[in-house]
Design a protein around this motif. Structure first.
Motif, PDB file in Angstrom:
ATOM      1  N   LYS A   1       0.709  -1.261  -0.125  1.00 18.25           N
ATOM      2  CA  LYS A   1       0.014  -0.131   0.095  1.00 18.25           C
ATOM      3  C   LYS A   1       0.934   1.169   0.057  1.00 18.25           C
ATOM      4  O   LYS A   1       0.295   2.234   0.136  1.00 18.25           O
ATOM      5  CB  LYS A   1      -0.809  -0.100   1.347  1.00 18.25           C
ATOM      6  CG  LYS A   1      -1.840  -1.081   1.153  1.00 18.25           C
ATOM      7  CD  LYS A   1      -3.110  -0.975   2.255  1.00 18.25           C
ATOM      8  CE  LYS A   1      -4.199  -1.641   2.181  1.00 18.25           C
ATOM      9  NZ  LYS A   1      -5.144  -1.642   3.132  1.00 18.25           N
TER      10      LYS A   1
ATOM     11  N   VAL B   1      -1.642   4.399   0.883  1.00 14.76           N
ATOM     12  CA  VAL B   1      -2.898   4.402   0.711  1.00 14.76           C
ATOM     13  C   VAL B   1      -3.971   4.017   1.733  1.00 14.76           C
ATOM     14  O   VAL B   1      -3.702   3.072   2.489  1.00 14.76           O
ATOM     15  CB  VAL B   1      -3.076   3.550  -0.485  1.00 14.76           C
ATOM     16  CG1 VAL B   1      -4.704   3.375  -0.821  1.00 14.76           C
ATOM     17  CG2 VAL B   1      -2.370   3.555  -1.753  1.00 14.76           C
TER      18      VAL B   1
ATOM     19  N   SER C   1      -7.535   5.083   1.601  1.00 15.07           N
ATOM     20  CA  SER C   1      -9.156   4.994   0.973  1.00 15.07           C
ATOM     21  C   SER C   1      -9.089   5.161  -0.178  1.00 15.07           C
ATOM     22  O   SER C   1      -8.189   5.884  -0.761  1.00 15.07           O
ATOM     23  CB  SER C   1      -9.967   5.548   1.998  1.00 15.07           C
ATOM     24  OG  SER C   1     -11.222   5.272   1.448  1.00 15.07           O
ATOM     25  N   GLN C   2      -9.916   4.987  -0.879  1.00  9.87           N
ATOM     26  CA  GLN C   2     -10.128   5.073  -2.191  1.00  9.87           C
ATOM     27  C   GLN C   2     -11.762   5.694  -2.189  1.00  9.87           C
ATOM     28  O   GLN C   2     -12.920   5.495  -1.744  1.00  9.87           O
ATOM     29  CB  GLN C   2     -10.313   4.003  -3.236  1.00  9.87           C
ATOM     30  CG  GLN C   2      -8.863   3.782  -3.718  1.00  9.87           C
ATOM     31  CD  GLN C   2      -8.892   2.521  -4.751  1.00  9.87           C
ATOM     32  OE1 GLN C   2      -8.888   1.471  -4.147  1.00  9.87           O
ATOM     33  NE2 GLN C   2      -8.751   2.845  -5.915  1.00  9.87           N
ATOM     34  N   SER C   3     -11.814   6.539  -3.225  1.00 11.53           N
ATOM     35  CA  SER C   3     -13.023   7.367  -3.699  1.00 11.53           C
ATOM     36  C   SER C   3     -13.316   7.200  -5.213  1.00 11.53           C
ATOM     37  O   SER C   3     -12.527   6.480  -5.824  1.00 11.53           O
ATOM     38  CB  SER C   3     -13.197   8.730  -3.294  1.00 11.53           C
ATOM     39  OG  SER C   3     -12.509   9.494  -3.859  1.00 11.53           O
ATOM     40  N   LYS C   4     -14.471   7.701  -5.621  1.00  7.66           N
ATOM     41  CA  LYS C   4     -14.448   7.564  -7.024  1.00  7.66           C
ATOM     42  C   LYS C   4     -13.719   8.245  -8.023  1.00  7.66           C
ATOM     43  O   LYS C   4     -13.332   7.704  -9.193  1.00  7.66           O
ATOM     44  CB  LYS C   4     -16.031   7.955  -7.441  1.00  7.66           C
ATOM     45  CG  LYS C   4     -16.361   7.789  -8.872  1.00  7.66           C
ATOM     46  CD  LYS C   4     -17.908   7.735  -9.028  1.00  7.66           C
ATOM     47  CE  LYS C   4     -18.691   9.027  -8.740  1.00  7.66           C
ATOM     48  NZ  LYS C   4     -20.018   9.221  -8.935  1.00  7.66           N
ATOM     49  N   ASN C   5     -13.211   9.444  -7.567  1.00  7.73           N
ATOM     50  CA  ASN C   5     -12.262  10.149  -8.333  1.00  7.73           C
ATOM     51  C   ASN C   5     -10.707  10.367  -7.953  1.00  7.73           C
ATOM     52  O   ASN C   5     -10.093  10.915  -8.479  1.00  7.73           O
ATOM     53  CB  ASN C   5     -13.034  11.494  -8.758  1.00  7.73           C
ATOM     54  CG  ASN C   5     -14.203  11.394  -9.507  1.00  7.73           C
ATOM     55  OD1 ASN C   5     -14.292  10.627 -10.269  1.00  7.73           O
ATOM     56  ND2 ASN C   5     -15.017  12.425  -8.930  1.00  7.73           N
ATOM     57  N   ALA C   6     -10.479   9.496  -6.763  1.00  5.77           N
ATOM     58  CA  ALA C   6      -9.267  10.021  -6.037  1.00  5.77           C
ATOM     59  C   ALA C   6      -9.033   8.839  -5.174  1.00  5.77           C
ATOM     60  O   ALA C   6      -9.806   7.796  -4.879  1.00  5.77           O
ATOM     61  CB  ALA C   6      -9.216  11.125  -5.581  1.00  5.77           C
ATOM     62  N   ILE C   7      -7.721   8.839  -4.770  1.00  2.86           N
ATOM     63  CA  ILE C   7      -7.417   7.968  -3.470  1.00  2.86           C
ATOM     64  C   ILE C   7      -6.690   8.900  -2.563  1.00  2.86           C
ATOM     65  O   ILE C   7      -6.085   9.935  -2.795  1.00  2.86           O
ATOM     66  CB  ILE C   7      -6.239   7.009  -3.974  1.00  2.86           C
ATOM     67  CG1 ILE C   7      -4.957   7.578  -4.727  1.00  2.86           C
ATOM     68  CG2 ILE C   7      -6.542   5.941  -5.014  1.00  2.86           C
ATOM     69  CD1 ILE C   7      -3.608   6.697  -4.777  1.00  2.86           C
TER      70      ILE C   7
ATOM     71  N   ALA D   1      -5.738  13.939  -0.920  1.00  2.95           N
ATOM     72  CA  ALA D   1      -6.553  13.254  -1.843  1.00  2.95           C
ATOM     73  C   ALA D   1      -5.620  13.561  -2.975  1.00  2.95           C
ATOM     74  O   ALA D   1      -5.307  14.416  -3.401  1.00  2.95           O
ATOM     75  CB  ALA D   1      -7.836  13.937  -2.095  1.00  2.95           C
TER      76      ALA D   1
ATOM     77  N   ASN E   1      -5.662  12.808  -6.997  1.00  3.83           N
ATOM     78  CA  ASN E   1      -6.647  12.697  -8.223  1.00  3.83           C
ATOM     79  C   ASN E   1      -6.068  11.743  -9.403  1.00  3.83           C
ATOM     80  O   ASN E   1      -4.847  11.456  -9.378  1.00  3.83           O
ATOM     81  CB  ASN E   1      -7.207  13.835  -8.682  1.00  3.83           C
ATOM     82  CG  ASN E   1      -6.033  14.865  -9.126  1.00  3.83           C
ATOM     83  OD1 ASN E   1      -5.004  14.442  -9.952  1.00  3.83           O
ATOM     84  ND2 ASN E   1      -6.439  16.201  -9.543  1.00  3.83           N
ATOM     85  N   ALA E   2      -6.876  11.417 -10.391  1.00  4.33           N
ATOM     86  CA  ALA E   2      -6.686  10.411 -11.272  1.00  4.33           C
ATOM     87  C   ALA E   2      -5.451  11.025 -12.256  1.00  4.33           C
ATOM     88  O   ALA E   2      -4.979  10.262 -13.165  1.00  4.33           O
ATOM     89  CB  ALA E   2      -7.709   9.752 -12.053  1.00  4.33           C
TER      90      ALA E   2
END
Length: 139
Positions: A5, A18, A20-26, A38, A40-41
């Protein structure tokens, strides 16, 4: 702390874990100051477990290099990444004797040593990490 991680983020100093993860970022936590950020991608992220060092035979996973450094330093921090290039290359040659000096630059060696020292300072015990084995499945 799990080795699989730990990531390096382009443009951000140090290493991150790492969280946690969200829809658009980690969501990552810095290993140096534990601040959460955060990512982003659009930012380049490299998992340390996916990084390998060139040798004359085959590429050696970074985890194996870290384990060799851990054994050599007996669990302590290695030399400073700010040492001169001759000392850095000599130390790295002791840890990984057959590394490809034409493709592994001093800047790469500095980064590996800096990461190793950061992980040791954060409490990573490389002697307890299992080296993943590649199994091929036949169907």
């Amino acid at each position: 702390m799990e080795f699989n991680k730990i990531i390096a983020v382009t443009g951000k100093p140090g290493l991150h874990q790492v969280v946690s993860q969200s829809k658009n970022a980690i969501i990552v936590s810095s290993l140096t100051d534990n601040k959460r950020v955060a990512i982003n991608a659009a930012q380049n992220v490299s998992l340390l477990e996916n990084i390998a060092i060139y040798t004359y035979e085959e590429d050696v996973p970074l985890l194996k290099v870290f384990k060799a450094m851990f054994e050599k330093t007996e669990g302590k921090e290695a030399i400073s990444h700010k040492e001169n290039s001759k000392k850095l290359e000599a130390f790295f040659a002791e840890v990984l004797p057959d590394y490809d000096a034409e493709r592994v630059y001093t800047s790469n060696i500095k980064k590996v040593i800096q990461w190793f020292n950061l992980l040791v300072k954060s409490g990573m015990d490389f002697s307890k990490i299992e080296t993943p084995t590649q199994e091929t499945e036949k169907e």
